[in-house]
Design a protein around this motif. Structure first.
Motif, PDB file in Angstrom:
ATOM      1  N   THR A 434      -0.465  -9.308   1.773  1.00  0.00           N
ATOM      2  CA  THR A 434       0.728 -10.113   2.037  1.00  0.00           C
ATOM      3  C   THR A 434       1.668 -10.009   0.851  1.00  0.00           C
ATOM      4  O   THR A 434       1.290 -10.307  -0.283  1.00  0.00           O
ATOM      5  CB  THR A 434       0.361 -11.578   2.288  1.00  0.00           C
ATOM      6  N   LEU A 435       2.896  -9.596   1.124  1.00  0.00           N
ATOM      7  CA  LEU A 435       3.886  -9.400   0.063  1.00  0.00           C
ATOM      8  C   LEU A 435       5.180 -10.068   0.498  1.00  0.00           C
ATOM      9  O   LEU A 435       5.814  -9.640   1.466  1.00  0.00           O
ATOM     10  CB  LEU A 435       4.100  -7.898  -0.164  1.00  0.00           C
ATOM     11  N   GLU A 436       5.520 -11.161  -0.220  1.00  0.00           N
ATOM     12  CA  GLU A 436       6.726 -11.925   0.092  1.00  0.00           C
ATOM     13  C   GLU A 436       6.761 -12.335   1.564  1.00  0.00           C
ATOM     14  O   GLU A 436       7.778 -12.201   2.244  1.00  0.00           O
ATOM     15  CB  GLU A 436       7.985 -11.131  -0.275  1.00  0.00           C
ATOM     16  N   GLY A 437       5.624 -12.801   2.051  1.00  0.00           N
ATOM     17  CA  GLY A 437       5.546 -13.288   3.418  1.00  0.00           C
ATOM     18  C   GLY A 437       5.389 -12.222   4.472  1.00  0.00           C
ATOM     19  O   GLY A 437       5.285 -12.537   5.660  1.00  0.00           O
ATOM     20  N   ARG A 438       5.359 -10.958   4.053  1.00  0.00           N
ATOM     21  CA  ARG A 438       5.194  -9.859   5.018  1.00  0.00           C
ATOM     22  C   ARG A 438       3.855  -9.185   4.797  1.00  0.00           C
ATOM     23  O   ARG A 438       3.405  -9.030   3.662  1.00  0.00           O
ATOM     24  CB  ARG A 438       6.320  -8.841   4.857  1.00  0.00           C
ATOM     25  N   ILE A 439       3.205  -8.799   5.881  1.00  0.00           N
ATOM     26  CA  ILE A 439       1.915  -8.109   5.800  1.00  0.00           C
ATOM     27  C   ILE A 439       2.180  -6.610   5.829  1.00  0.00           C
ATOM     28  O   ILE A 439       2.793  -6.093   6.770  1.00  0.00           O
ATOM     29  CB  ILE A 439       0.994  -8.513   6.965  1.00  0.00           C
ATOM     30  N   ILE A 440       1.738  -5.930   4.783  1.00  0.00           N
ATOM     31  CA  ILE A 440       1.929  -4.482   4.717  1.00  0.00           C
ATOM     32  C   ILE A 440       0.593  -3.818   4.401  1.00  0.00           C
ATOM     33  O   ILE A 440      -0.318  -4.441   3.855  1.00  0.00           O
ATOM     34  CB  ILE A 440       2.974  -4.080   3.662  1.00  0.00           C
ATOM     35  N   ALA A 441       0.481  -2.560   4.754  1.00  0.00           N
ATOM     36  CA  ALA A 441      -0.710  -1.763   4.447  1.00  0.00           C
ATOM     37  C   ALA A 441      -0.277  -0.597   3.568  1.00  0.00           C
ATOM     38  O   ALA A 441       0.691   0.093   3.878  1.00  0.00           O
ATOM     39  CB  ALA A 441      -1.375  -1.256   5.719  1.00  0.00           C
ATOM     40  N   THR A 442      -0.981  -0.420   2.482  1.00  0.00           N
ATOM     41  CA  THR A 442      -0.633   0.643   1.540  1.00  0.00           C
ATOM     42  C   THR A 442      -1.501   1.862   1.793  1.00  0.00           C
ATOM     43  O   THR A 442      -2.692   1.745   2.049  1.00  0.00           O
ATOM     44  CB  THR A 442      -0.852   0.156   0.092  1.00  0.00           C
ATOM     45  N   ARG A 443      -0.870   3.023   1.720  1.00  0.00           N
ATOM     46  CA  ARG A 443      -1.598   4.283   1.825  1.00  0.00           C
ATOM     47  C   ARG A 443      -1.398   5.059   0.536  1.00  0.00           C
ATOM     48  O   ARG A 443      -0.441   4.835  -0.196  1.00  0.00           O
ATOM     49  CB  ARG A 443      -1.125   5.099   3.015  1.00  0.00           C
ATOM     50  N   ALA A 444      -2.311   5.973   0.274  1.00  0.00           N
ATOM     51  CA  ALA A 444      -2.210   6.758  -0.958  1.00  0.00           C
ATOM     52  C   ALA A 444      -2.787   8.147  -0.730  1.00  0.00           C
ATOM     53  O   ALA A 444      -3.628   8.357   0.148  1.00  0.00           O
ATOM     54  CB  ALA A 444      -2.945   6.068  -2.101  1.00  0.00           C
ATOM     55  N   SER A 445      -2.306   9.087  -1.519  1.00  0.00           N
ATOM     56  CA  SER A 445      -2.856  10.444  -1.545  1.00  0.00           C
ATOM     57  C   SER A 445      -3.618  10.604  -2.851  1.00  0.00           C
ATOM     58  O   SER A 445      -3.103  10.258  -3.919  1.00  0.00           O
ATOM     59  CB  SER A 445      -1.736  11.476  -1.456  1.00  0.00           C
ATOM     60  N   VAL A 446      -4.859  11.105  -2.756  1.00  0.00           N
ATOM     61  CA  VAL A 446      -5.740  11.188  -3.921  1.00  0.00           C
ATOM     62  C   VAL A 446      -6.120  12.644  -4.170  1.00  0.00           C
ATOM     63  O   VAL A 446      -6.582  13.340  -3.262  1.00  0.00           O
ATOM     64  CB  VAL A 446      -7.021  10.344  -3.716  1.00  0.00           C
ATOM     65  N   GLY A 447      -5.902  13.080  -5.394  1.00  0.00           N
ATOM     66  CA  GLY A 447      -6.350  14.401  -5.816  1.00  0.00           C
ATOM     67  C   GLY A 447      -7.515  14.278  -6.771  1.00  0.00           C
ATOM     68  O   GLY A 447      -7.492  13.442  -7.685  1.00  0.00           O
ATOM     69  N   VAL A 448      -8.556  15.063  -6.557  1.00  0.00           N
ATOM     70  CA  VAL A 448      -9.773  14.987  -7.369  1.00  0.00           C
ATOM     71  C   VAL A 448      -9.985  16.322  -8.075  1.00  0.00           C
ATOM     72  O   VAL A 448      -9.896  17.377  -7.457  1.00  0.00           O
ATOM     73  CB  VAL A 448     -11.004  14.658  -6.498  1.00  0.00           C
ATOM     74  N   ALA A 449     -10.260  16.235  -9.384  1.00  0.00           N
ATOM     75  CA  ALA A 449     -10.571  17.439 -10.162  1.00  0.00           C
ATOM     76  C   ALA A 449     -11.769  17.154 -11.049  1.00  0.00           C
ATOM     77  O   ALA A 449     -11.793  16.147 -11.750  1.00  0.00           O
ATOM     78  CB  ALA A 449      -9.374  17.865 -11.005  1.00  0.00           C
TER      79      ALA A 449
END
Length: 753
Positions: A434-449
């Motif tokens: 919940t961010l400032e009264g809004r529900i959001i979903a965060t996505r991310a790209s992950v690089g592994v080395a």
């Protein structure tokens, strides 16, 4: 517990007074009260054994001593209650045996617990001081117990009493000199004082020798109380302040000097009365000189201590400032995570093993800043940092490199461990917040080395960065492990990007033109300008290979500007030379980044003006994804349409919001994507989509163009569905400007049907 102990003690003091003159009753009270004190010692030590596992052996020995005292004193209590005639403050054989066993356990505890002495010099200083204390205690024991200086005492009692004094002195040495004691000094001093009080009380004159006054029994009870309260105080301190830390070593200790003084006192007490005055004088002189030397040394020590304290204060201040500056220099101010500098430093240390690096970049973070403001973006970054901390192990390092880019250093665990943590990170970040009264979903790209022998910090970070961009290329919200093939491709792409920066100035680009025909009579009504890169060493490079790189790197702006100027110039030349080109439309592809560039509309207007080409002869082609939910692009297209320029929506039908775009984007032409034309004669669904697009174009009064027509059967089907124009290999491949001129020349001599 402490209140109960003090209540029992106070009650016993009252009973000692009430039974004044009745020595038997007083002795019975004395022994009866010993038992709860002993039990409190055993219970408190056992709890500390569980609370402070690093001192488990020490507290186990103390708990055993408390149990031994409890058994012996309980037996003696029953003995004096049922046999008042034998009531005595001295324990019998059974009580003495258990008492000796308990004292032996205490001495063993003092010898076994961790001392915290590291260097050989620390150990030498400690054992010199401890030996001084033990020698002084031994002299006292010898003089009073063996030499019989206190003749009125029983020899066995005197020996035990002297041993108590030695144990008390040794315990004091431990508390004062050992850097890492098992007890805080505040809790240890009552237990240290207990045997000392008991030993001193044994030699006090008067009522203490006759044991005929109530305050004598009060003093005799004090050692048991002092021993019992020590563990309770230590437990309270441990629960409120944590385990005792390393005690700072004093520049000097007063214990050796005190033991010298004790030795002299004992020496003077045991001198026979008939010793000659000469011996007395020499002895007195030795005592005085030793005292003067000790005093002089103490003054020097005090001066040194004051100087050391001043230096310590100055050093502590500098150390605190250095620590604060180091933390500020190595910590990200917003999230509290390590910053790039700290991460690089720790990665350098970790390379002695086989570490892995996770590079995490939030997907579409810019949209949060744009739609909700930078304060919301900062709050999101803080929440992401907390979720990253929760996903890693205690010895892993989480850092923020800048913006919405984070990284995790895994000192060990290998590729499998890194993949598990990366999967957990994606899972945690995907949970709604919940961010400032809004529900959001965060996505991310992950690089592994994962580090390999010979890798440097910069190499490992670069590999993780390459893997992260590969994750974004594959659709985002995923994890990708770095591979050598991936690195080679990225290196090749990086070289292409570098060369793209100079390709325009080097005049390496060229335009080909693919005809667009009217399906009714197959007459060419327009051309689409298609760019090619004539690389000096690679040869002709396909747009599929360099256009995506140009868009990501930003070179598409300068390349697109060149293509626009060249296409309008060429179209103006055709119009001037061939009458059939008067109404020929030249279509130029424009990327979304170009549309959003400030001054793009003015640039188009300038290109038309410089070339002398009417705006109606230019059609700007954009893809659906380039203008999807983009206010800047929509505004630019409105201004272009205001100039009279035609607008075509390219690859129509392949994006997710095609119908909505028709209401917001001022297009004049719909171009059906070639993917629907390929199987239009064999599959029902592509035919249905093509039909729907044609009908929408007709209803909205748009022109309709079908791309990718390669056979007469496809042409006939497309024409039957109502499409006005067609484009594809059936009508011509992309042609140089000269061949297009030849067609226009032929058309100029052919009358329009």
């Amino acid at each position: 517990m402490l209140l109960a102990l003090f209540a029992v003690t106070l009650l016993s003091f009252v009973l000692f007074g009430v039974f004044e003159g009745d020595r038997v009753r007083q002795i019975q009270v004395l022994w009866a009260v010993q038992v709860p004190m002993d039990l409190a010692l055993a219970y408190g030590a056992w709890r500390l054994r569980l609370l402070a596992p690093q001192y488990r052996r020490f507290w186990s020995a103390i708990a055993f001593a408390g149990c031994s005292f409890s058994v012996g004193d309980s037996f003696q209590t029953l003995n004096v209650l049922f046999d008042p005639g034998g009531a005595s403050t001295d324990g019998g054989t059974v009580q003495s045996a258990f008492f000796i066993v308990g004292m032996f356990s205490n001495v063993l505890a003092c010898l076994l617990f961790p001392q915290g002495l590291k260097t050989g010099r620390e150990k030498l200083v400690f054992w010199l001081d401890a030996t001084t204390v033990l020698v002084a205690g031994g002299v006292t024991a010898w003089c009073f117990a063996v030499n019989g200086a206190v003749e009125q005492q029983d020899r066995v009692t005197a020996t035990i009493t002297a041993a108590l004094v030695v144990v008390g002195a040794f315990s004091a040495t431990k508390v004062a000199l050992v850097p890492r004691p098992p007890m805080a000094r505040f809790a240890a001093w009552p237990m240290v004082a207990a045997p000392v009080v008991q030993g001193i009380a044994a030699f006090l004159p008067g009522p203490f020798q006759l044991q005929n006054h109530y305050y004598v029994f009060m003093v005799l009870l004090l050692p048991s109380l002092l021993i019992a309260v020590g563990p309770r105080i230590q437990e309270t301190l441990a629960r409120t302040e944590g385990p005792a830390g390393t005690a700072r070593r004093r520049p000097y200790s007063l214990l050796p000097y005190g033991m010298i003084g004790l030795t002299f006192v004992v020496f003077l007490l045991v001198l026979p009365e008939h010793t000659s005055a000469r011996l007395w004088g020499a002895t007195l002189g030795a005592v005085v000189i030793t005292g003067l030397v000790c005093g002089r040394q103490l003054i020097a020590f005090q001066d040194n201590v004051m100087l050391v304290r001043r230096l310590d204060v100055a050093v502590d201040r500098l150390t605190d400032q250095e620590t604060m500056l180091r933390e500020q220099a190595s910590t990200d101010g917003l999230t509290g995570l390590a910053n790039r500098s700290r991460f690089t430093e720790e990665l350098g240390f970790a390379l002695i093993g086989s570490p892995a690096v996770l590079l995490i970049d939030l997907d579409d973070f810019k949209s949060v800043n744009d739609t909700m403001g930078h304060a919301a973006g900062d709050a999101l970054l803080v929440e992401v940092s907390e979720r990253l901390r929760a996903a890693v192990r205690d010895h892993d390092l989480v850092a923020r490199l800048g913006g919405d880019e984070f990284t995790v250093l895994l000192p060990n665990g290998g590729a499998a461990g890194a993949e598990r943590i990366a999967a957990d990170i994606l899972r945690r970040l995907g949970e709604p917040m919940t961010l400032e009264g809004r529900i959001i979903a965060t996505r991310a790209s992950v690089g592994v080395a994962c580090a390999r022998p010979g890798d440097e910090s910069s190499t490992l970070i670069s590999h993780a960065d390459i893997a992260m961009y590969e994750a974004k290329r594959r659709g985002k919200n995923t994890c990708v492990h770095y591979s050598d093939e991936m690195g080679a491709r990225i290196a090749d792409e990086a070289e292409l990007v570098r060369e793209l920066g100079t390709a325009v100035d080097a005049d390496e680009f060229m335009l080909l033109y693919q005809p667009i025909v009217r399906l009714d009579d197959l007459r060419m009504t327009g051309v689409e300008a298609l760019i090619r890169w004539n690389h000096p060493t690679r040869g002709l490079v396909s747009p599929d290979d360099f256009i995506p790189l140009a868009e990501r790197s930003g070179h598409i702006v300068s390349i697109g500007a060149w293509a626009l100027r060249e296409a309008t110039r060429q179209a103006a030349c055709w119009r001037a030379e061939y009458p059939a080109a008067d109404h020929l439309t030249v279509n130029v592809n424009v990327a979304g980044r170009q549309l959003r560039t400030s001054g793009f509309v003015d640039e188009v207007a300038a290109a038309l003006s410089d070339a002398g080409l009417p705006a109606s002869n230019l059609s700007i082609e954009v893809t659906e994804t380039a203008v999807l939910d983009d206010e800047e692009s929509a505004e630019a297209m409105l201004r272009l349409r205001g100039l009279g320029i035609r607008l075509a929506l390219d690859d129509f039908g392949t994006a997710a919001s095609s119908l909505g775009l028709l209401l917001t984007v001022p297009v004049t032409t719909l171009k059906l994507d070639r993917s629907f034309v390929e199987s239009i004669t064999t599959a029902g669904r592509p035919r249905a989509v093509a039909t729907a697009v044609s009908q929408m174009a007709t209803a909205l009064e748009f022109s309709s163009v079908a791309e990718g027509i390669e056979t007469d059967e496809q042409r006939e089907m497309i024409h039957s569905l109502g499409y006005q124009y067609g484009q594809g290999y059936l009508f011509g491949r992309p042609l140089p400007a000269g061949e297009v001129g030849d067609r226009l020349a032929a058309m100029s001599h052919t009358p329009v049907a």
